[in-house]
Every structure is written in C-alpha cells, then in structure tokens.
Design a protein around this motif. Structure first.
Motif, PDB file in Angstrom:
ATOM      1  N   GLN A   1      -2.648  15.792   5.213  1.00  0.00           N
ATOM      2  CA  GLN A   1      -2.620  15.006   6.449  1.00  0.00           C
ATOM      3  C   GLN A   1      -4.027  14.719   6.945  1.00  0.00           C
ATOM      4  OE1 GLN A   1       0.418  13.800   8.054  1.00  0.00           O
ATOM      5  NE2 GLN A   1      -1.275  12.517   8.733  1.00  0.00           N
ATOM      6  N   ALA A   2      -4.907  15.711   6.844  1.00  0.00           N
ATOM      7  CA  ALA A   2      -6.291  15.522   7.287  1.00  0.00           C
ATOM      8  C   ALA A   2      -6.997  14.461   6.445  1.00  0.00           C
ATOM      9  CB  ALA A   2      -7.047  16.840   7.215  1.00  0.00           C
ATOM     10  N   TYR A   3      -6.825  14.512   5.127  1.00  0.00           N
ATOM     11  CA  TYR A   3      -7.442  13.514   4.255  1.00  0.00           C
ATOM     12  C   TYR A   3      -6.851  12.127   4.524  1.00  0.00           C
ATOM     13  CZ  TYR A   3      -9.127  17.553   1.550  1.00  0.00           C
ATOM     14  OH  TYR A   3      -9.731  18.724   1.158  1.00  0.00           O
ATOM     15  N   SER A   4      -5.550  12.082   4.717  1.00  0.00           N
ATOM     16  CA  SER A   4      -4.877  10.822   5.016  1.00  0.00           C
ATOM     17  C   SER A   4      -5.418  10.204   6.301  1.00  0.00           C
ATOM     18  CB  SER A   4      -3.368  11.065   5.144  1.00  0.00           C
ATOM     19  OG  SER A   4      -2.707   9.918   5.629  1.00  0.00           O
ATOM     20  N   ASN A   5      -5.554  11.034   7.338  1.00  0.00           N
ATOM     21  CA  ASN A   5      -6.078  10.548   8.618  1.00  0.00           C
ATOM     22  C   ASN A   5      -7.500  10.029   8.470  1.00  0.00           C
ATOM     23  OD1 ASN A   5      -3.684  11.312   9.797  1.00  0.00           O
ATOM     24  ND2 ASN A   5      -4.497  13.175  10.740  1.00  0.00           N
ATOM     25  N   SER A   6      -8.289  10.716   7.649  1.00  0.00           N
ATOM     26  CA  SER A   6      -9.679  10.326   7.457  1.00  0.00           C
ATOM     27  C   SER A   6      -9.786   8.954   6.794  1.00  0.00           C
ATOM     28  CB  SER A   6     -10.394  11.382   6.607  1.00  0.00           C
ATOM     29  OG  SER A   6     -11.723  11.006   6.360  1.00  0.00           O
ATOM     30  N   VAL A   7      -9.008   8.740   5.742  1.00  0.00           N
ATOM     31  CA  VAL A   7      -9.011   7.435   5.067  1.00  0.00           C
ATOM     32  C   VAL A   7      -8.547   6.345   6.025  1.00  0.00           C
ATOM     33  CG1 VAL A   7      -7.949   6.062   3.230  1.00  0.00           C
ATOM     34  CG2 VAL A   7      -8.667   8.419   2.775  1.00  0.00           C
ATOM     35  N   ASN A   8      -7.460   6.615   6.723  1.00  0.00           N
ATOM     36  CA  ASN A   8      -6.897   5.622   7.632  1.00  0.00           C
ATOM     37  C   ASN A   8      -7.877   5.251   8.740  1.00  0.00           C
ATOM     38  OD1 ASN A   8      -4.388   4.116   8.548  1.00  0.00           O
ATOM     39  ND2 ASN A   8      -4.840   5.320  10.377  1.00  0.00           N
ATOM     40  N   ALA A   9      -8.582   6.249   9.281  1.00  0.00           N
ATOM     41  CA  ALA A   9      -9.512   5.994  10.384  1.00  0.00           C
ATOM     42  C   ALA A   9     -10.649   5.073   9.958  1.00  0.00           C
ATOM     43  CB  ALA A   9     -10.068   7.314  10.911  1.00  0.00           C
ATOM     44  N   VAL A  10     -11.203   5.310   8.779  1.00  0.00           N
ATOM     45  CA  VAL A  10     -12.309   4.467   8.312  1.00  0.00           C
ATOM     46  C   VAL A  10     -11.848   3.020   8.146  1.00  0.00           C
ATOM     47  CG1 VAL A  10     -13.861   3.995   6.378  1.00  0.00           C
ATOM     48  CG2 VAL A  10     -13.598   6.333   7.226  1.00  0.00           C
ATOM     49  N   ILE A  11     -10.695   2.831   7.515  1.00  0.00           N
ATOM     50  CA  ILE A  11     -10.174   1.473   7.321  1.00  0.00           C
ATOM     51  C   ILE A  11      -9.856   0.824   8.664  1.00  0.00           C
ATOM     52  CG2 ILE A  11      -8.328   0.097   6.297  1.00  0.00           C
ATOM     53  CD1 ILE A  11     -10.271   1.293   4.248  1.00  0.00           C
ATOM     54  N   TYR A  12      -9.270   1.601   9.556  1.00  0.00           N
ATOM     55  CA  TYR A  12      -8.890   1.084  10.878  1.00  0.00           C
ATOM     56  C   TYR A  12     -10.107   0.505  11.601  1.00  0.00           C
ATOM     57  CZ  TYR A  12      -6.702   0.969  15.521  1.00  0.00           C
ATOM     58  OH  TYR A  12      -6.219   0.563  16.741  1.00  0.00           O
ATOM     59  N   PHE A  13     -11.170   1.299  11.683  1.00  0.00           N
ATOM     60  CA  PHE A  13     -12.360   0.838  12.403  1.00  0.00           C
ATOM     61  C   PHE A  13     -13.051  -0.311  11.670  1.00  0.00           C
ATOM     62  CE2 PHE A  13     -12.169   5.051  14.529  1.00  0.00           C
ATOM     63  CZ  PHE A  13     -12.260   4.615  15.843  1.00  0.00           C
ATOM     64  N   ALA A  14     -13.054  -0.266  10.347  1.00  0.00           N
ATOM     65  CA  ALA A  14     -13.738  -1.313   9.577  1.00  0.00           C
ATOM     66  C   ALA A  14     -13.085  -2.677   9.761  1.00  0.00           C
ATOM     67  CB  ALA A  14     -13.759  -0.940   8.098  1.00  0.00           C
ATOM     68  N   LEU A  15     -11.763  -2.691   9.956  1.00  0.00           N
ATOM     69  CA  LEU A  15     -11.041  -3.964  10.036  1.00  0.00           C
ATOM     70  C   LEU A  15     -10.724  -4.404  11.461  1.00  0.00           C
ATOM     71  CD1 LEU A  15      -8.515  -3.671   7.048  1.00  0.00           C
ATOM     72  CD2 LEU A  15     -10.915  -4.388   7.036  1.00  0.00           C
TER      73      LEU A  15
END
Length: 253
Positions: free
Chosen positions: A109-123
């Motif tokens: 879950q922590a790794y998933s959140n980390s990936v999602n957060a980077v993509i979220y802010f980038a887009l």
C-alpha cells in the motif's frame, strides 16, 4: 400550528434554502474555474495517452485510456537490484530483477501510494474533475500582484483513496487560467502541509507540465488556506525542488 410557529418554520426553510443556494454557487464557480484550467493545461489530451518522465533519477510512466490506467516506476536500488513497480486498475505489483516480489499488505500500500502521488502531482490539474473531488470557491485574491481564483478541494470517502482526508487549495490565474500555486495537507508520517510555487513550465504534446519550488510553514498544523499570505510575507521555508526531466508524451489511438 400557531402563526408564530409557522413563521419560525418558514424562516428556517428560507435560511436552509439560502445556505444550499450559496453552496451550489460556490461549487458552480469552482467548477468553471477548474474547467478553464483543464483546457489551459491541455489536460483533455491525457485521456488517451502515455506520459513518461524522470524525477530524481527514477523513471515514471503513466498510461491512461479513458478510465483505464497503468502507472509504473523503475529504478535501481542501493544493492544494484532493478525495481519495477506497477499500479493499475487491477492493483499493485513489484518485481525485483524481473521476479515478482511478495510484499506485506502495508508495504504494498505504501509503494502504491507513492507511485500514485508522483503521477497525481505531475499531471495536475488533470484529476480535479474525478468523481470523488469536492470543490468550493474561496474567492479572488492577489499573489505577487497577480489576480487568482482560489479553490478548495476535498474528497468523498468513497472513491477518494487512502488520502481522502487530505485537503488542497489551488490558485488559478484569473486571466491565463493556469494553476500557478497549490497547497495541501497530509496525514502520513505525523502529518503536515506544503505549498508549491511553479518554477518552470514546459509544453510537450500540447500538455503543460510544471516544476515546483516546495515550501513548508514552521507550524505543521498551519492552515493551508493562509499559505498565499505567508508566502508573500516570506515566512515559508523552501524544502525542495520538484523537477520533471525528459518528459515525453505519446497519444494513444
């Protein structure tokens, strides 16, 4: 029912109607501001696209196809192993040197959140019309002498993800419709908040991508809606820079 009881009931209904109308107006104004920003940033082009970029020497990839998505990051860890994380509608998976790793649920879950957060802010602001997003208009303000619409975003618990309790404030330029500043709070690691100022812009494939200077207030419980004033007063500490490198966009057919 007495005349006085009826009068109080009528007054209560009128106040309730006025409050509901005011909230609806706030939502409508916020929606119009966000819609204009999405167009200014070229965000509709992301609906069917593949975006790749590097952030701090980690390679990211975001594929979106009208609701379906596959996000990934690839990097080499301190031991020389190749780590490949994939987050999609189907869930999260990590491979280490091309072998799938079995992870405890908490780590996954922590790794998933980390990936999602980077993509979220980038887009951003792409995701601001998601179903779980709740928008309200906070009015017009001036930042560095420029006019901005100020919009608050919260999330419904259903569909809002792990961070549904997080709150965001966005500053959209009144004339250019660009998202030039944002602030957010978070609950992880003891909680806190951040304020981001756009430091550089690049347009790739008709889509606006932004780098940021990242700031924080001395008080971790600082109200995020006041970050614009604290920023102008020079009361924030710069903690990092967020720079997207080697951005590429490919449109899906």
């Amino acid at each position: 029912m007495t005349k006085y009881t009826f009068s109080w009931l009528l007054l209560g209904m009128l106040l309730l109607f006025t409050a509901c109308s005011g909230n609806q107006t706030q939502r409508s104004e916020a929606q119009a501001v966000v819609d204009a920003a999405l167009e200014a940033h070229g965000s509709p082009k992301l609906n069917k696209s593949v975006v790749t970029f590097k952030l701090r020497d980690i390679q990211y990839r975001a594929l979106r196809d009208n609701g379906a998505y596959v996000y990934s990051r690839t990097f080499t860890d301190s031991t020389g192993q190749r780590i490949h994380d994939v987050l999609s509608n189907s869930g999260f998976k990590r491979t280490v040197d091309d072998v799938e790793a079995k992870l405890p649920e908490e780590k996954a879950q922590a790794y998933s959140n980390s990936v999602n957060a980077v993509i979220y802010f980038a887009l951003l602001p792409y995701f601001l019309n998601d179903a779980a997003v709740q928008k309200s208009y906070l009015g017009e303000v001036q930042v560095k002498g420029e006019p901005y619409h100020k919009v608050k975003v919260t999330f419904a618990q259903e569909g809002g993800g792990e961070g549904f309790q997080d709150q965001y404030i966005y500053w959209f330029h009144k004339d250019r419709h660009t998202m030039d500043y944002l602030a957010y709070d978070f609950q992880e690691n003891g909680g806190g908040s951040r304020f981001r100022e756009v430091s550089n812009v690049q347009e790739v494939g008709g889509i606006r991508f932004q780098d940021y200077h990242n700031y924080k207030a001395a008080d971790k419980d600082f109200p995020i809606e006041n970050y614009d004033r604290a920023f102008e007063a020079g009361k924030l500490e710069k903690v990092s820079e967020i720079n997207l490198d080697e951005v590429q966009v490919r449109e899906l057919e």
